[in-house]
Design a protein around this motif. Structure first.
Motif, PDB file in Angstrom:
ATOM      1  N   GLY A 185       0.805  -1.210   0.000  1.00 22.33           N
ATOM      2  CA  GLY A 185       0.000   0.000   0.000  1.00 22.33           C
ATOM      3  C   GLY A 185       0.833   1.252   0.000  1.00 22.33           C
ATOM      4  O   GLY A 185       0.872   2.008   0.975  1.00 22.33           O
ATOM      5  N   LEU A 186       1.511   1.497  -1.131  1.00 23.42           N
ATOM      6  CA  LEU A 186       2.357   2.677  -1.230  1.00 23.42           C
ATOM      7  C   LEU A 186       1.543   3.950  -1.395  1.00 23.42           C
ATOM      8  O   LEU A 186       2.009   5.041  -1.079  1.00 23.42           O
ATOM      9  CB  LEU A 186       3.336   2.523  -2.407  1.00 23.42           C
ATOM     10  CG  LEU A 186       4.213   1.260  -2.388  1.00 23.42           C
ATOM     11  CD1 LEU A 186       5.100   1.218  -3.617  1.00 23.42           C
ATOM     12  CD2 LEU A 186       5.046   1.219  -1.108  1.00 23.42           C
ATOM     13  N   THR A 187       0.328   3.812  -1.896  1.00 25.13           N
ATOM     14  CA  THR A 187      -0.562   4.960  -2.080  1.00 25.13           C
ATOM     15  C   THR A 187      -2.000   4.492  -1.973  1.00 25.13           C
ATOM     16  O   THR A 187      -2.268   3.286  -2.004  1.00 25.13           O
ATOM     17  CB  THR A 187      -0.315   5.634  -3.447  1.00 25.13           C
ATOM     18  OG1 THR A 187      -1.107   6.820  -3.545  1.00 25.13           O
ATOM     19  CG2 THR A 187      -0.709   4.702  -4.589  1.00 25.13           C
ATOM     20  N   ASP A 188      -2.925   5.428  -1.843  1.00 27.59           N
ATOM     21  CA  ASP A 188      -4.342   5.086  -1.710  1.00 27.59           C
ATOM     22  C   ASP A 188      -4.934   4.686  -3.058  1.00 27.59           C
ATOM     23  O   ASP A 188      -4.549   5.214  -4.111  1.00 27.59           O
ATOM     24  CB  ASP A 188      -5.133   6.269  -1.141  1.00 27.59           C
ATOM     25  CG  ASP A 188      -4.765   6.569   0.300  1.00 27.59           C
ATOM     26  OD1 ASP A 188      -4.306   5.634   0.990  1.00 27.59           O
ATOM     27  OD2 ASP A 188      -4.922   7.729   0.731  1.00 27.59           O
ATOM     28  N   TYR A 189      -5.879   3.766  -2.987  1.00 32.26           N
ATOM     29  CA  TYR A 189      -6.588   3.355  -4.201  1.00 32.26           C
ATOM     30  C   TYR A 189      -7.533   4.474  -4.626  1.00 32.26           C
ATOM     31  O   TYR A 189      -8.361   4.919  -3.826  1.00 32.26           O
ATOM     32  CB  TYR A 189      -7.378   2.078  -3.923  1.00 32.26           C
ATOM     33  CG  TYR A 189      -8.129   1.534  -5.123  1.00 32.26           C
ATOM     34  CD1 TYR A 189      -7.485   0.781  -6.090  1.00 32.26           C
ATOM     35  CD2 TYR A 189      -9.492   1.776  -5.275  1.00 32.26           C
ATOM     36  CE1 TYR A 189      -8.158   0.276  -7.178  1.00 32.26           C
ATOM     37  CE2 TYR A 189     -10.190   1.273  -6.363  1.00 32.26           C
ATOM     38  CZ  TYR A 189      -9.522   0.522  -7.315  1.00 32.26           C
ATOM     39  OH  TYR A 189     -10.205   0.028  -8.395  1.00 32.26           O
ATOM     40  N   PRO A 190      -7.435   4.972  -5.862  1.00 34.02           N
ATOM     41  CA  PRO A 190      -8.294   6.085  -6.293  1.00 34.02           C
ATOM     42  C   PRO A 190      -9.767   5.669  -6.347  1.00 34.02           C
ATOM     43  O   PRO A 190     -10.120   4.679  -6.994  1.00 34.02           O
ATOM     44  CB  PRO A 190      -7.774   6.414  -7.695  1.00 34.02           C
ATOM     45  CG  PRO A 190      -6.425   5.772  -7.781  1.00 34.02           C
ATOM     46  CD  PRO A 190      -6.486   4.563  -6.901  1.00 34.02           C
ATOM     47  N   ARG A 191     -10.622   6.419  -5.680  1.00 32.18           N
ATOM     48  CA  ARG A 191     -12.045   6.097  -5.668  1.00 32.18           C
ATOM     49  C   ARG A 191     -12.645   6.149  -7.071  1.00 32.18           C
ATOM     50  O   ARG A 191     -13.559   5.404  -7.392  1.00 32.18           O
ATOM     51  CB  ARG A 191     -12.797   7.050  -4.749  1.00 32.18           C
ATOM     52  CG  ARG A 191     -14.298   6.754  -4.722  1.00 32.18           C
ATOM     53  CD  ARG A 191     -15.055   7.606  -3.737  1.00 32.18           C
ATOM     54  NE  ARG A 191     -16.488   7.417  -3.864  1.00 32.18           N
ATOM     55  CZ  ARG A 191     -17.165   6.380  -3.392  1.00 32.18           C
ATOM     56  NH1 ARG A 191     -16.513   5.439  -2.739  1.00 32.18           N
ATOM     57  NH2 ARG A 191     -18.467   6.277  -3.568  1.00 32.18           N
TER      58      ARG A 191
END
Length: 449
Positions: free
Chosen positions: A150-156
């Motif tokens: 989880g290097l970055t948030d999953y784009p909604r």
């Protein structure tokens, strides 16, 4: 009776048992089901005046030991571990001989695709526990720390669109590719799936395995018919599936995912009709490439028809603000779930029962070397549904009709919650006509070919 062939020989022959086994003529079945749906809608429309479902507090809590057992780390660890072991065993089969006895295609098309649907509809979103990729990511997270996953948030804004692409890739392999039953084809697909899912999980974390994994999203859709769920505190409860339907996530790509599931199953039935087979044979000649293009086009047309008709029916209502009209297809999408699952069960249940047995028994010797792991090779499949064709086709009709009746009820209840009072009845008419069309076409494709 001639027993069915091994799984790789009959992967596309899911709809076994034709209209000759129906207890009444097919025309009577089509007309009767259409009338049953119409009459049910009329009764519901006048007797069901207020919303009954969609309450977040609906359900009855099961004894606390059920939740403790379900959430027990050892129980979940054993189940996830067995799923990883089975995956590893299938990896062995993936590099085994290209023979009819290789269990990989049967495990891929029957046990995974159909079996997971049944388990999810009975128990809940089981793929979260069974997914080997999710298990590996969780182990990596536990050993090396949360920063490795989880290097970055999953784009909604991505919603379910990556999963929709994965589902299209799966149904294309099964229904339109040149050699869907070959071990090599399944092996290549699974390698791509594992690489993409693992990479996405590393970048976006476990949310990727919930929203972008096609099998996870498929399991989530089917789980909305399960009588089991969780309340806000995470406790296991039992409740009407009609309440669980309203919890279907409304995300970008939700309607597309349901259209892919329903449209691809309908195309599977349509592709067995001699008229289509003759058209492909005449148009393609000896060219496998052209035949694949025909099948791909047919598959996309069926998916597109479902998407466009449902999207149009959901928006065809007066007296609503533009913003609500735009959101109505997503807000009504849960009414498609019973139709999708009912038609999938009608179409594939016989494959699960009979080819599923063959696949499980073939797991005893995946490399064709005379092994007899767990003594599986000593057992023999029982073709119980083929031996009782009238019961089988009656069940298929019941699954299709039952799914559509639940879909009508879910759409009606949603209309009462979403539409202005003056348009609650008239706003459902286009949806009703659409569902009658789905019923008529689904039954005809299932038996008429």
């Amino acid at each position: 009776m001639t027993p069915p062939a091994r799984p790789t020989d009959t992967l596309l022959a899911h709809g076994l048992g034709g209209s000759e086994y129906l207890p009444v003529p097919l025309t009577a079945v089509l007309i009767g089901c259409a009338w049953a749906l119409t009459i049910s809608f009329a009764i519901i429309a006048f007797a069901w005046r207020t919303p009954r479902y969609g309450r977040p507090d609906a359900g009855r809590e099961l004894p606390r030991w059920v939740t403790r057992t379900v959430d027990n780390h050892w129980v979940r660890g054993v189940i996830s571990g067995l799923a990883v072991v089975l995956t590893a065993w299938l990896v062995v089969a993936a590099f085994g001989p290209e023979t009819d006895e290789n269990p990989l295609p049967g495990a891929f098309y029957v046990l995974l695709w159909v079996g997971m649907t049944v388990l999810s509809a009975l128990l809940g979103p089981v793929w979260r526990l069974l997914s080997p990729v999710r298990t590996v990511l969780r182990l990596a997270q536990g050993i090396a720390g949360p920063r490795v996953v989880g290097l970055t948030d999953y784009p909604r804004r991505l919603g379910w669109w990556p999963a929709a692409l994965g589902l299209v890739a799966f149904v294309w392999l099964e229904l339109a590719s040149p050699d869907p039953g070959s071990v090599a084809s399944v092996r290549i697909w699974l390698i791509c799936y594992l690489v993409i899912t693992l990479a996405g999980g590393v970048v976006f974390g476990l949310r990727w395995t919930e929203r972008a994994d096609p099998f996870a999203v498929y399991s989530t859709v089917a789980s909305r018919l399960s009588p089991f769920a969780r309340d806000r505190e995470g406790r296991v409860i039992v409740r009407s599936p009609m309440n669980s339907l309203t919890t279907l996530p409304v995300l970008p790509g939700t309607v597309t995912v349901l259209a892919i599931l329903l449209g691809s199953t309908a195309f599977d039935s349509f592709s067995a009709i001699p008229l289509w087979q003759d058209l492909v044979a005449d148009g393609a000649g000896d060219s496998q490439v052209i035949a694949t293009l025909y099948s791909t086009a047919g598959l996309l047309v069926f998916i597109g028809v479902v998407a466009v008709t449902f999207w149009t029916a959901a928006r065809a209502v007066g007296g609503v603000q533009p913003d609500l009209r735009r959101r109505l297809p997503g807000l009504m999408a849960h009414s498609l779930v019973p139709i999708v699952i009912g038609y999938i069960l009608a179409h594939y249940l016989q494959s699960l029962v009979e080819q599923g047995q063959e696949t499980v028994l073939a797991l005893g010797d995946p490399l064709g070397r005379g092994w007899n792991v767990l003594w599986l090779s000593d057992a023999h499949p029982v073709y119980v549904m083929s031996d009782h064709p009238t019961v089988t086709v009656t069940l298929k009709v019941a699954f299709v009709l039952g799914g559509h009746l639940l879909g009508v009820a879910a759409a009606h209840d949603a209309s009462l919650r979403l539409l202005p009072r003056k348009h609650q009845l008239t706003g459902q008419l286009t949806m009703m006509v659409t569902m009658v069309f789905y019923t008529f076409l689904g039954l005809y494709l299932l038996f008429g070919g």
